[in-house]
Design an enzyme around this catalytic site. Structure first.
Site, mmCIF file in Angstrom:
data_model
loop_
_atom_site.group_PDB
_atom_site.id
_atom_site.type_symbol
_atom_site.label_atom_id
_atom_site.label_comp_id
_atom_site.label_asym_id
_atom_site.label_seq_id
_atom_site.Cartn_x
_atom_site.Cartn_y
_atom_site.Cartn_z
ATOM 1 N N GLY A 81 0.812 -1.371 -0.174
ATOM 2 C CA GLY A 81 0.448 0.063 -0.010
ATOM 3 C C GLY A 81 0.854 0.862 -0.066
ATOM 4 O O GLY A 81 0.097 2.214 -0.331
ATOM 5 N N GLY A 114 -0.197 6.131 1.725
ATOM 6 C CA GLY A 114 0.949 6.104 1.004
ATOM 7 C C GLY A 114 2.265 6.651 1.600
ATOM 8 O O GLY A 114 3.524 6.015 1.094
ATOM 9 N N ASP A 239 1.822 -11.778 7.082
ATOM 10 C CA ASP A 239 1.724 -10.787 6.063
ATOM 11 C C ASP A 239 2.990 -10.292 6.012
ATOM 12 O O ASP A 239 3.935 -9.615 5.213
ATOM 13 C CB ASP A 239 1.245 -10.018 5.433
ATOM 14 C CG ASP A 239 0.425 -8.959 6.308
ATOM 15 O OD1 ASP A 239 -0.045 -9.200 7.381
ATOM 16 O OD2 ASP A 239 1.155 -7.650 5.988
HETATM 17 P P1 AMP Z 1 2.150 -3.740 8.067
HETATM 18 O O1 AMP Z 1 0.623 -3.566 9.317
HETATM 19 O O2 AMP Z 1 3.038 -2.207 8.766
HETATM 20 O O3 AMP Z 1 2.337 -4.303 7.619
HETATM 21 O O4 AMP Z 1 0.781 -3.203 6.907
HETATM 22 C C1 AMP Z 1 0.039 -3.885 6.683
HETATM 23 C C2 AMP Z 1 -0.809 -3.617 5.336
HETATM 24 O O5 AMP Z 1 -1.397 -1.660 5.302
HETATM 25 C C3 AMP Z 1 0.308 -3.154 4.224
HETATM 26 O O6 AMP Z 1 -0.316 -3.530 3.505
HETATM 27 C C4 AMP Z 1 0.755 -1.735 4.062
HETATM 28 O O7 AMP Z 1 0.957 -2.071 2.304
HETATM 29 C C5 AMP Z 1 -1.067 -1.183 3.960
HETATM 30 N N1 AMP Z 1 -0.167 0.454 5.169
HETATM 31 C C6 AMP Z 1 0.234 0.308 5.890
HETATM 32 N N2 AMP Z 1 0.084 2.034 5.462
HETATM 33 C C7 AMP Z 1 0.143 3.050 4.303
HETATM 34 C C8 AMP Z 1 -0.543 3.421 4.707
HETATM 35 N N3 AMP Z 1 -0.350 5.204 5.337
HETATM 36 N N4 AMP Z 1 -0.426 3.795 2.970
HETATM 37 C C9 AMP Z 1 -1.194 2.610 2.476
HETATM 38 N N5 AMP Z 1 -1.692 1.123 2.841
HETATM 39 C C10 AMP Z 1 -0.287 1.374 4.274
HETATM 40 MG MG MG Z 2 3.846 -5.362 6.225
#
Ligand code: AMP
Ligand code: MG
Length: 464
Positions: A81, A114, A239
């Site tokens: 993301g 993002g 993930d």
């Molecule tokens: P994480 O728990 O940090 O691994 O994030 C989980 C999901 O949220 C992943 O698919 C990231 O790409 C997405 N994500 C986290 N922060 C953002 C953001 N600020 N903008 C877009 N996607 C995000």
């Molecule tokens: Mg992640």
């Protein structure tokens, strides 16, 4: 040389990724760059300018990967993301994903912006640097580049792009995604991953069982390493589990100071799912989800699900073997068979909540620390018992860090940057963590744990 890209992921089915464009950044500025990593990758720092590091000057079209994952136990379809792979860099026969984190929105962003904040990207830079030098398999950080955005999180601060390097960003969740959304591709995808990461596994009807076996082994080694140094990953969603056993996604992670298996730092982990002492059962749970994702292969190949279950049944014994071997080393015991003594020692740690890192240094060299927990008769007796079978200094010095990134020092260094634009505290921390097993003159400051109440109140955050 700059990057030498040969991006094989784009040859996979187009369901598995999206072509993306990094956001444009008017005045990107390098905050830190890892020149040692540049050298390891054969990159010429003179040619690797900020435009290239920030994804402004591109050699090919970047991609965002699709994946799924169990987040806190619930299955979700996700994807990068706020991350984009610039390309697969090939150097000296090795392949590395060069990924930007915080480079703008992608088709998988949902409601996310993002973006990433400069403090969280500096944090990831520091933790990945520390983990690498603690001899733990990890993603590495090539640079942090500041952008002109004002990113709004708990406070508003400059945005940043982290340039992250991994053997690949393929995760258990990528398999879950393929199994759910592109099941016809599962065999081809699995063969791709085996070719990329485990080419030694011969193509025969046992390949997929052996594949599961090596993935499980590398994950056990990774988590045992975390338990060795007191690391709490904080968000072990499937993930965030790399297929190659690389620690990655340094979001709400932190190092435990005072030994307590219930230690949780993440603001959203209310029930302690990813607590320090829960990392082992959660790893097993994640491996079960990974095995399920491989299940459709069972009808297409010689693999049976019973074989994967039999591998999973080995988990506890294999984890125990790895864990006790590690703990015995921490106690300077060279031989096997001292599990009971390890358990007795763990009981003492649980009871006293002594500082985990300093305890082993104190065992090695008594009276190093002025902490009453180390002057009790019980600790002396335990030390005498250990001295009879262990306390081999050489063994201990290999596995017991003298320095970990103490959370309060990490926060102070990030605050300094946000408040003054200075990196002096951050760079001093990096210097100490460059060789965490080597004593330095400045030891007293960097070995000092925070006040006892600190760990209970210290909070870290996701998606910052
Ligand atoms: P994480 O728990 O940090 O691994 O994030 C989980 C999901 O949220 C992943 O698919 C990231 O790409 C997405 N994500 C986290 N922060 C953002 C953001 N600020 N903008 C877009 N996607 C995000
Ligand atoms: Mg992640």
């Amino acid at each position: 040389m700059t990057f030498s890209f040969d991006t094989t992921y784009k040859e996979l089915d187009s369901e598995l990724y999206s072509r993306v464009t990094p956001k444009s950044i008017a005045h990107p500025e390098i905050v830190v760059r890892n020149d040692e990593l540049c050298a390891d990758l054969g990159l010429d720092t003179a040619k690797l300018d900020v435009e290239m590091l920030a994804g402004q000057d591109r050699l090919e079209e970047p991609i965002a990967q699709a994946y799924a994952g169990h987040q806190y136990g619930s299955f979700t379809v996700l994807g990068d993301g706020r991350a984009m792979i610039l390309g697969e860099h090939v150097h000296d026969g090795s392949r590395y994903d060069i990924q930007l984190k915080g480079s703008g929105r992608t088709p998988y962003s949902g409601r996310g912006d993002g973006n990433a904040t400069v403090s969280s990207m500096l944090r990831e830079y520091l933790y990945s640097y520390a983990m690498r030098n603690l001899n733990i398999k990890t993603s590495r950080s090539l640079a942090v580049v500041e952008t002109d955005d004002a990113v709004n999180r708990r406070r508003t601060e400059p945005g940043a792009v982290l340039v992250r390097v991994m053997n690949s960003h393929i995760r258990y969740g990528t398999f879950q995604y393929v199994a759910a959304r592109a099941p016809d591709e599962l065999q081809r995808f699995t063969d791709y991953v085996i070719d990329r990461h485990y080419p030694q596994l011969h193509k025969n009807d046992r390949t997929y069982v052996e594949f599961f076996d090596v993935v499980m082994q590398s994950a056990i080694e990774m988590v045992v390493d975390w338990l060795r140094v007191g690391f709490v990953h904080g968000v072990m969603n499937t993930d965030n589990m790399s297929i190659d056993g690389e620690t990655f996604d340094y979001g709400p992670c932190a190092f435990m100071n005072y030994y307590d298996e219930e230690t949780v730092f993440s603001s959203i982990d209310k029930h302690g799912r990813y607590a320090f002492g829960n990392q082992r059962p959660i790893l097993r749970w994640n491996l079960e989800r990974f095995a399920e994702a491989l299940q459709p292969l069972c009808s297409q190949s010689g693999l049976t699900y019973g074989e994967l279950e039999a591998k999973l049944d080995e988990f506890e014994d294999r984890f125990d073997a790895q864990y006790y071997a590690m703990m015995q080393k921490k106690l300077g015991i060279g031989s096997d068979g001292e599990e009971e003594l390890v358990d007795e020692f763990l009981e003492w740690l649980r009871k006293t909540n002594a500082d985990y890192t300093n305890t082993f240094l104190e065992l090695e060299a008594p009276k190093t620390f002025d902490d009453p927990v180390f002057t009790t008769a019980e600790f002396e007796q335990l030390r005498d018992k250990l001295a009879a079978v262990g306390l081999n200094e050489e063994l201990m010095q290999e596995v017991n860090p003298r320095y970990i990134p103490r959370n309060y020092l990490v926060e102070e260094s990030l605050d300094e940057y946000l408040e003054t634009g200075e990196l002096s505290k951050f760079k001093r921390l990096l210097t100490v963590l460059e060789t965490p097993y080597t004593s330095k003159d400045m030891r007293s400051q960097f070995q000092q744990p925070p006040p006892r109440e600190f760990d209970a109140e210290y909070t870290t955050y996701c998606n910052t």
